[in-house]
Write an enzyme that holds these catalytic residues in place. Structure first.
Site, mmCIF file in Angstrom:
data_model
loop_
_atom_site.group_PDB
_atom_site.id
_atom_site.type_symbol
_atom_site.label_atom_id
_atom_site.label_comp_id
_atom_site.label_asym_id
_atom_site.label_seq_id
_atom_site.Cartn_x
_atom_site.Cartn_y
_atom_site.Cartn_z
ATOM 1 N N CYS A 129 0.844 -1.193 0.000
ATOM 2 C CA CYS A 129 0.000 0.000 0.000
ATOM 3 C C CYS A 129 0.878 1.242 0.000
ATOM 4 C CB CYS A 129 -0.891 0.044 1.245
ATOM 5 S SG CYS A 129 -2.319 -1.014 1.124
ATOM 6 N N GLN A 130 0.467 2.205 -0.789
ATOM 7 C CA GLN A 130 1.171 3.478 -0.851
ATOM 8 C C GLN A 130 1.041 4.189 0.497
ATOM 9 O OE1 GLN A 130 -0.552 6.025 -3.794
ATOM 10 N NE2 GLN A 130 1.059 7.541 -3.678
#
Length: 140
Positions: free
Chosen positions: A51-52
């Site tokens: 996940c960013q």
């Protein structure tokens, strides 16, 4: 409610909005109602890889049902994980593992996310299913 019923309810809710700006606002609002993870679980072990944004997820078994809590440092991401937790929390592991996630395409979510957020979405689903798999294995 079954996973399918919850998914249909979400599809219905998203169809009430005329544009994606309204849908994003709804997701942000959903994020505010997220069952928040306790600070003790905001650790590297509970971070979702891929996940960013930073997304923490914790799970536990309560009466043969998996209960998820989560948090994120990004408001849209918080909305996304809130939707997923609404679908998968308080369900038994077998149902979580067998559930499809076509409802995400039906509400148009994936196509309205940046590629990195879309990858994060896939990582979140995978992680929730991994927790379910671990509990399923323990139950057998």
């Amino acid at each position: 409610m079954t996973i399918k019923e919850i998914q249909e309810e979400i599809i219905e809710e998203f169809s009430m909005f005329e544009n994606w700006e309204e849908r994003y606002q709804y997701m942000i609002d959903l994020g505010k109602s997220l069952p928040l993870i306790e600070d003790q679980y905001k650790t590297e072990d509970h971070l979702i890889k891929g996940c960013q944004s930073r997304v923490w997820v914790h799970s536990e078994m309560k009466e043969d049902k998996v209960v998820f809590t989560a948090d994120s440092d990004a408001i849209i991401t918080k909305g996304i994980i809130a939707i997923l937790i609404r679908v998968f929390s308080n369900q038994n592991p077998k149902d979580i593992l067998e559930a499809d996630t076509k409802f995400i395409d039906e509400i148009g979510l994936k196509e309205h996310l940046s590629p990195t957020r879309a990858n994060g979405l896939v990582s979140m689903i995978k992680q929730l299913k991994m927790y379910a798999l671990a509990y399923q294995t323990q139950m057998n």
